[in-house]
Design an enzyme around this catalytic site. Sequence first.
Site, PDB file in Angstrom:
ATOM      1  N   TYR A 136       0.822  -1.212   0.000  1.00 41.29           N
ATOM      2  CA  TYR A 136       0.000   0.000   0.000  1.00 41.29           C
ATOM      3  C   TYR A 136       0.858   1.265   0.000  1.00 41.29           C
ATOM      4  O   TYR A 136       0.407   2.325  -0.402  1.00 41.29           O
ATOM      5  CB  TYR A 136      -0.892   0.042   1.247  1.00 41.29           C
ATOM      6  CG  TYR A 136      -2.205  -0.681   1.118  1.00 41.29           C
ATOM      7  CD1 TYR A 136      -2.269  -1.996   0.686  1.00 41.29           C
ATOM      8  CD2 TYR A 136      -3.400  -0.045   1.450  1.00 41.29           C
ATOM      9  CE1 TYR A 136      -3.476  -2.660   0.598  1.00 41.29           C
ATOM     10  CE2 TYR A 136      -4.606  -0.703   1.361  1.00 41.29           C
ATOM     11  CZ  TYR A 136      -4.644  -2.007   0.945  1.00 41.29           C
ATOM     12  OH  TYR A 136      -5.849  -2.648   0.859  1.00 41.29           O
ATOM     13  N   LYS A 186       3.280 -15.151   2.093  1.00 42.68           N
ATOM     14  CA  LYS A 186       3.430 -15.840   0.803  1.00 42.68           C
ATOM     15  C   LYS A 186       4.927 -16.049   0.592  1.00 42.68           C
ATOM     16  O   LYS A 186       5.531 -15.595  -0.399  1.00 42.68           O
ATOM     17  CB  LYS A 186       2.782 -14.982  -0.306  1.00 42.68           C
ATOM     18  CG  LYS A 186       2.729 -15.628  -1.684  1.00 42.68           C
ATOM     19  CD  LYS A 186       1.740 -16.772  -1.776  1.00 42.68           C
ATOM     20  CE  LYS A 186       1.824 -17.427  -3.161  1.00 42.68           C
ATOM     21  NZ  LYS A 186       1.007 -18.672  -3.253  1.00 42.68           N
ATOM     22  N   ASP A 219      -2.762 -18.152   0.273  1.00 45.13           N
ATOM     23  CA  ASP A 219      -3.765 -18.832  -0.564  1.00 45.13           C
ATOM     24  C   ASP A 219      -4.422 -19.976   0.198  1.00 45.13           C
ATOM     25  O   ASP A 219      -5.646 -20.169   0.131  1.00 45.13           O
ATOM     26  CB  ASP A 219      -3.157 -19.305  -1.900  1.00 45.13           C
ATOM     27  CG  ASP A 219      -1.830 -20.032  -1.749  1.00 45.13           C
ATOM     28  OD1 ASP A 219      -1.265 -20.053  -0.635  1.00 45.13           O
ATOM     29  OD2 ASP A 219      -1.350 -20.596  -2.755  1.00 45.13           O
ATOM     30  N   ASP A 243      -6.188  -7.084   4.345  1.00 41.16           N
ATOM     31  CA  ASP A 243      -7.344  -6.439   3.720  1.00 41.16           C
ATOM     32  C   ASP A 243      -8.246  -7.498   3.094  1.00 41.16           C
ATOM     33  O   ASP A 243      -9.458  -7.535   3.311  1.00 41.16           O
ATOM     34  CB  ASP A 243      -6.847  -5.455   2.646  1.00 41.16           C
ATOM     35  CG  ASP A 243      -7.994  -4.776   1.921  1.00 41.16           C
ATOM     36  OD1 ASP A 243      -8.950  -4.354   2.597  1.00 41.16           O
ATOM     37  OD2 ASP A 243      -7.936  -4.684   0.677  1.00 41.16           O
ATOM     38  N   ASP A 247     -12.035  -9.239   4.616  1.00 43.67           N
ATOM     39  CA  ASP A 247     -13.300  -9.175   3.868  1.00 43.67           C
ATOM     40  C   ASP A 247     -13.871 -10.586   3.701  1.00 43.67           C
ATOM     41  O   ASP A 247     -15.073 -10.806   3.828  1.00 43.67           O
ATOM     42  CB  ASP A 247     -13.105  -8.542   2.480  1.00 43.67           C
ATOM     43  CG  ASP A 247     -13.484  -7.067   2.460  1.00 43.67           C
ATOM     44  OD1 ASP A 247     -13.315  -6.392   3.501  1.00 43.67           O
ATOM     45  OD2 ASP A 247     -13.948  -6.579   1.404  1.00 43.67           O
TER      46      ASP A 247
END
Length: 353
Positions: A136, A186, A219, A243, A247
Amino acid sequence: MLLPGDGIGPEIISQAQRVLEVIAQKFGHSFSFTTCKIGGIAIDETGDPLPQATIDACRQSDAILLGAVGGPKWDDPSAKTRPEVGLLKIRKELGLFANLRPIAPLKELLDSSPLKREIVEGTDILFFRELTGGIYFGPSGCETLADGSQRAFSTMVYETHEVERIFRLAADAARLRRKKLTMVDKANVLEASRLWRRVCGKIAKEEYPELEYEVVLVDAMAMHLISRPTSFDVVVTSNMFGDILTDEASMLPGSLGMLPSASLGASGPGLYEPIHGRAPDIAGKGIANPLATLLASAMMLRHSCSLEEEAKAIEHAVQQVLAAGHRTADLVRRGEASLGTVAITDKVIAALK
Ligand code: IPM
Ligand code: MG
């Protein structure tokens, strides 16, 4: 400090203010509210999604309650600035590096979840999302190439200290909960994730030996969150992964409209907001669910004002209202009766009294 922002922001923030006023009366406090502009409305009026006056006033406040920013009106990708810039900038300006997002479905709402009750029941996760670093905030840009096509990039950058401070907060929280800590990255692909893995692994081993510590690839985490959400306690991860995963996790309790969040720094005011966005499709219709914002107000009383009893009072009132069968439109099946933004807040206020 109230920052209503855009979309359904003003509708839900005004209801939170009503509830906070009732709390003040009931517990003998007096809260003073100031309202400032952020996001699209600030762009319209000043050209800047986060005017300096807002930053200054926020710094002077004890805590900040934010509605939502953005909307289709400001979504033009070639625009000079965007409402979301205001939100990212206030987080950065105030050093709010830790975003706490609790996911604990209320038993009254288990059947509102798109997932089966037996999967969701018992879920109680506390996410720690890193909020002021990573992709970000890393170097980014877009250039036009000789053939007229474009090349754009966004970079994920983390430094050791940024990982350490969020990890320690998450580990401290895990100590007080069920003592399980999951770090999501990751690391099989990203160098920045490999830094997270080294830094977190070392701290977990040296400083928190009593915790059950695990690492999960993002993942795989996306999958586990909906197949076995009850196996997680505290989850800590970088800005973008957090983020996306929160959600996804928001669907466990049935609606994004139920979830509060707290953004905290090392010192200074915290920022509290519902995790749902501006919901422009329902803005101004009086049907937005204010409960996430009321629960965010409770987090604010707890974390920034040390008013635990008052925070619990709001949480209990929300629970009672749901237990009594009251629902907003996002929580019912199509065609079922529901209450509007003000009406459901009236019920919460009645429960508080
Ligand atoms: C959130 C939101 C923001 C984010 C947007 C509005 C910039 O999605 O708080 O989760 O990506 O951080
Ligand atoms: Mg988000």
